[in-house]
Design a protein around this motif. Structure first.
Motif, PDB file in Angstrom:
ATOM      1  N   UNK A 161     -17.551  13.536   7.151  1.00  0.00           N
ATOM      2  CA  UNK A 161     -16.786  14.160   8.404  1.00  0.00           C
ATOM      3  C   UNK A 161     -15.731  13.013   8.903  1.00  0.00           C
ATOM      4  N   UNK A 162     -14.547  13.273   8.838  1.00  0.00           N
ATOM      5  CA  UNK A 162     -13.731  12.115   9.548  1.00  0.00           C
ATOM      6  C   UNK A 162     -13.675  12.345  11.081  1.00  0.00           C
ATOM      7  N   UNK A 164     -16.427   0.993   6.687  1.00  0.00           N
ATOM      8  CA  UNK A 164     -16.234   2.462   7.295  1.00  0.00           C
ATOM      9  C   UNK A 164     -16.239   3.487   6.252  1.00  0.00           C
ATOM     10  N   UNK A 165     -16.721   3.269   5.024  1.00  0.00           N
ATOM     11  CA  UNK A 165     -16.900   4.288   3.977  1.00  0.00           C
ATOM     12  C   UNK A 165     -17.856   5.079   4.318  1.00  0.00           C
ATOM     13  N   UNK A 166     -17.713   6.430   4.131  1.00  0.00           N
ATOM     14  CA  UNK A 166     -18.824   7.622   4.170  1.00  0.00           C
ATOM     15  C   UNK A 166     -19.841   7.020   3.211  1.00  0.00           C
ATOM     16  N   UNK A 167     -21.397   7.267   3.660  1.00  0.00           N
ATOM     17  CA  UNK A 167     -22.283   6.639   2.569  1.00  0.00           C
ATOM     18  C   UNK A 167     -22.023   7.669   1.636  1.00  0.00           C
ATOM     19  N   UNK A 168     -21.883   9.119   1.772  1.00  0.00           N
ATOM     20  CA  UNK A 168     -21.928   9.917   0.677  1.00  0.00           C
ATOM     21  C   UNK A 168     -21.018   9.673  -0.504  1.00  0.00           C
ATOM     22  N   UNK A 169     -19.936   8.902  -0.505  1.00  0.00           N
ATOM     23  CA  UNK A 169     -19.252   8.672  -1.562  1.00  0.00           C
ATOM     24  C   UNK A 169     -19.161   7.401  -2.063  1.00  0.00           C
ATOM     25  N   UNK A 192     -24.418   1.300  -5.082  1.00  0.00           N
ATOM     26  CA  UNK A 192     -24.045   1.013  -3.572  1.00  0.00           C
ATOM     27  C   UNK A 192     -24.994   1.574  -2.542  1.00  0.00           C
ATOM     28  N   UNK A 193     -25.271   2.873  -3.015  1.00  0.00           N
ATOM     29  CA  UNK A 193     -26.309   3.629  -2.029  1.00  0.00           C
ATOM     30  C   UNK A 193     -27.325   2.907  -2.091  1.00  0.00           C
ATOM     31  N   UNK A 194     -28.060   2.453  -3.173  1.00  0.00           N
ATOM     32  CA  UNK A 194     -29.323   1.714  -3.260  1.00  0.00           C
ATOM     33  C   UNK A 194     -29.426   0.651  -2.493  1.00  0.00           C
ATOM     34  N   UNK A 195     -27.988  -0.282  -2.585  1.00  0.00           N
ATOM     35  CA  UNK A 195     -27.999  -1.597  -1.802  1.00  0.00           C
ATOM     36  C   UNK A 195     -28.078  -1.011  -0.465  1.00  0.00           C
ATOM     37  N   UNK A 211     -25.347  10.817   4.093  1.00  0.00           N
ATOM     38  CA  UNK A 211     -24.150  11.101   3.663  1.00  0.00           C
ATOM     39  C   UNK A 211     -22.890  10.991   4.496  1.00  0.00           C
ATOM     40  N   UNK A 212     -22.989  11.996   5.449  1.00  0.00           N
ATOM     41  CA  UNK A 212     -21.793  12.132   6.513  1.00  0.00           C
ATOM     42  C   UNK A 212     -21.649  10.883   7.226  1.00  0.00           C
TER      43      UNK A 212
END
Lengths: 267, 364
Positions: B1-2, A138-143, A148-151, A92-93
């Protein structure tokens, strides 16, 4: 039977006396979207756990000439077996790119770990394109959204260059459009790789499966094409509880069983 | 975390280096410069803790063990250097006739001592880490185990008075690799070495954090099983971070000895190990500068407030610790980002999500 087929023979898994899987055999080849279905507790996920080294098993699971059972998890992965989990588990991070970069890492020498990443590798770009995540680099996976997470997980398996993709309920919680997109994605992937899907969703199975194995109480109940399996009276009995009277169409009316009953098996 | 831009962090290290190496010697008195040197030693250990705990998720509660390895290796060498051909004074007190213990002998050599400061922690942390991580020992079990090790080592040193100096420790060093320690110029040199080593450690973790290894370490911290299913052995990833952090603790310990002039079991036991953690938590364990600055702040608090009002200091530190853990789980270094986020969208607060993640980690 080709060199790069997954062949599972007489698989047994026991959890302190309880037989979760009792003598299951099936095979999967590149070019087909293989489905493993069955009611809750049938042992579908346990089969995947056994093949990936998460659960101790006897019997045999071979990828080509290589026996998988008995090896530690990360070594089985290095032989080309990749999997996803019922709940999407991405980092996620970290960003989408970082997630994929880590997945691509097993082909790199260890020393390269000490350097920072420069640019995006070609395999990663291809996987992004394939799964439609190119805009989310560049998107954090957590959001990411659930779908999309499954993909992303599937994309991670692609850059990992897994020969076998074991997908545990990849469309659970997805919208109808997302399901269709996922199914088409799997069909494309299956051209070159082995794709084995564990699923509850009968509609999804009917639309995209080339071959199906039905499990019930840890045993193979039926095996064949979608039509074969749906015509099998034993399958109808298991899914509807009433023998004979059922029609094939009724199978789609089966409510989706609740996921998450294998907590105890995972540890 | 940025993620802040790498060059920004690098120039941050540059500013820090100028402050420590050029400004501090000009403006500080000898007394405070010596104190600052001491804080640098703790900060070096803290940088390692930041790597292992902040990025790697391993709550290393016994860094005193590795601090002790470096400190005692250095102290033994300096004691022998001071004693010359004779047997160290404190040993004569307990048994005037017995010879020098066997394990002291190699520490006469400066080269061996320096090698020991580097290799001992690497070997011990390597063995310990291998045994623990391969068996998938983690979370609280790992923390308690390392803490117990620190207690055991402190007890061992306390109980072997003739061999290690016991509770009184090793002190009264006159020379540092041939330099007279009483000379202010040499004191400055020792300080500069410690400060420079701190900068080197910061540069090392800066590179580690921006490298692929840094990303893999965070991934391992957040989802160890997932990493395993990508074909890595998480045990190896954690092992590297643990060994590097042990090495840094040892280096900090080694420089602590010539700066402070004494090493005792109290400096390496359970309480000391927890104090090292406290600084890291205060500053922000996952950030680059947080651990070092936090450790220096705790060190400064200890020598200013701790000497004028010792009973109160413990409570203040405890209170500060609780407040930070409760309201700023990512430490004081997360404050600027918090303010920035609050200014951008005052309605939304990402705080609860972070707190929950924190709890999960403690439970696992």
């Amino acid at each position: 039977m080709t060199d790069d087929s997954l062949v599972v023979t007489d698989l047994h898994v026991e959890f302190s006396g309880f037989v979760a899987v009792g003598g299951v055999s099936f095979d999967a080849h590149p070019g087909e979207v293989r489905f493993l279905i069955g009611p809750n507790g049938a042992g579908k996920t346990t089969c995947i756990d056994a093949v990936t080294g998460l659960a101790k098993a006897t019997g045999s699971a071979r990828l080509g000439e290589r026996e998988l059972l008995g090896r530690p998890v990360h070594k089985i992965v290095r032989l080309g077996i990749g999997r996803t989990f019922q709940t999407a588990s991405v980092f996620d991070e970290l960003t989408v790119l970082q997630n994929l970069d880590i997945a691509a890492g097993r082909h790199r020498p260890s020393v390269s770990l000490l350097r920072a990443r420069r640019g995006v590798e070609e395999s990663i770009e291809q996987a992004l394109e394939e799964t439609g995540l190119a805009g989310e680099l560049a998107t954090p996976a957590g959001i990411l959204s659930h779908g999309q997470k499954q993909w992303l997980e599937i994309a991670m398996l692609l850059v990992q260059d897994a020969k076998v993709l074991l997908l545990d309920e990849p469309v659970a919680g997805m919208s109808q459009d997302e399901r269709t997109a996922t199914g088409e994605l799997l069909q494309r992937i299956a051209a070159k790789r082995i794709v084995l899907v564990v699923e509850h969703d009968m509609d999804f199975m009917r639309r995209f499966a080339t071959r199906v194995t039905v499990l019930h109480q840890g045993k193979v109940l039926s095996q064949g094409t979608v039509a074969d399996v749906q015509a099998d009276p034993r399958v109808q009995e298991v899914y509807l509880g009433t023998a004979g009277a059922a029609t094939t169409a009724a199978m789609s009316a089966v409510p989706e069983p609740v996921a998450g009953t294998r907590q105890g098996q995972e540890d | 975390m940025t993620k802040p831009k790498p060059w920004l962090s690098l120039s941050g290290i540059g500013v820090f280096a100028v402050l420590l190496l050029a400004v501090a010697p000009l403006v500080l008195t000898d007394h405070w410069l010596n104190n600052l040197g001491k804080y640098c030693c703790w900060a070096i250990a803290a940088v390692g803790i930041g790597l292992a705990w902040g990025r790697g998720g391993m709550l290393v509660m016994g860094q005193g063990v590795f601090f002790a390895l470096g400190a005692y290796a250095m102290a033994m060498h300096l004691t022998l250097e001071t004693a010359g051909d004779r047997i160290p004074g404190f040993m004569v007190l307990y048994d005037p006739l017995a010879p020098l213990p066997m394990f002291w002998e190699p520490f006469r050599s400066a080269g061996f001592t320096l090698l020991a400061i580097v290799l001992l922690p690497v070997l011990l942390a390597g063995l310990l880490g291998y045994a623990l991580f391969k068996r998938r020992v983690k979370g609280a079990y790992f923390a308690i185990l390392t803490q117990a090790l620190a207690v055991a080592l402190a007890t061992l040193i306390s109980s072997t008075i003739r061999e290690t100096g016991g509770d009184t420790g090793l002190s009264d060093f006159k020379y540092f690799f041939g330099f007279v320690l009483n000379d202010p110029a040499n004191k400055l040199m020792v300080y500069l070495i410690a400060a420079a080593l701190l900068i080197v450690c910061l540069l090392a973790v800066w590179q580690l954090y921006r490298s692929r290894f840094g990303e893999l370490l965070v991934a391992t911290r957040d989802a160890e099983e997932r990493v395993r299913f990508l074909g890595y052995d998480p045990a190896n990833v954690k092992l590297v971070a643990f060994v590097v952090s042990a090495l840094m603790a040892s280096i900090g310990g080694a420089m602590f000895v010539p700066i402070v002039g004494i090493i005792t079991p109290a400096e390496i036991g359970a309480a000391a190990s927890v104090l090292m953690i406290a600084g890291v938590a205060l500053g922000g364990r996952a950030s680059l500068f947080g651990p070092a600055l936090g450790a220096m702040a705790v060190g400064w608090g200890q020598s200013s407030l701790g000497s004028t009002w010792p009973e109160g200091w413990t409570y203040i530190l405890g209170l500060l610790f609780i407040v930070v853990i409760l309201f700023l789980p990512n430490g004081l270094s997360s404050l600027p980002a918090r303010f920035a986020a609050a200014r951008r969208r005052p309605a939304e607060q990402p705080a609860p999500a972070i707190a929950v993640a924190e709890l999960e980690e403690v439970r696992s």
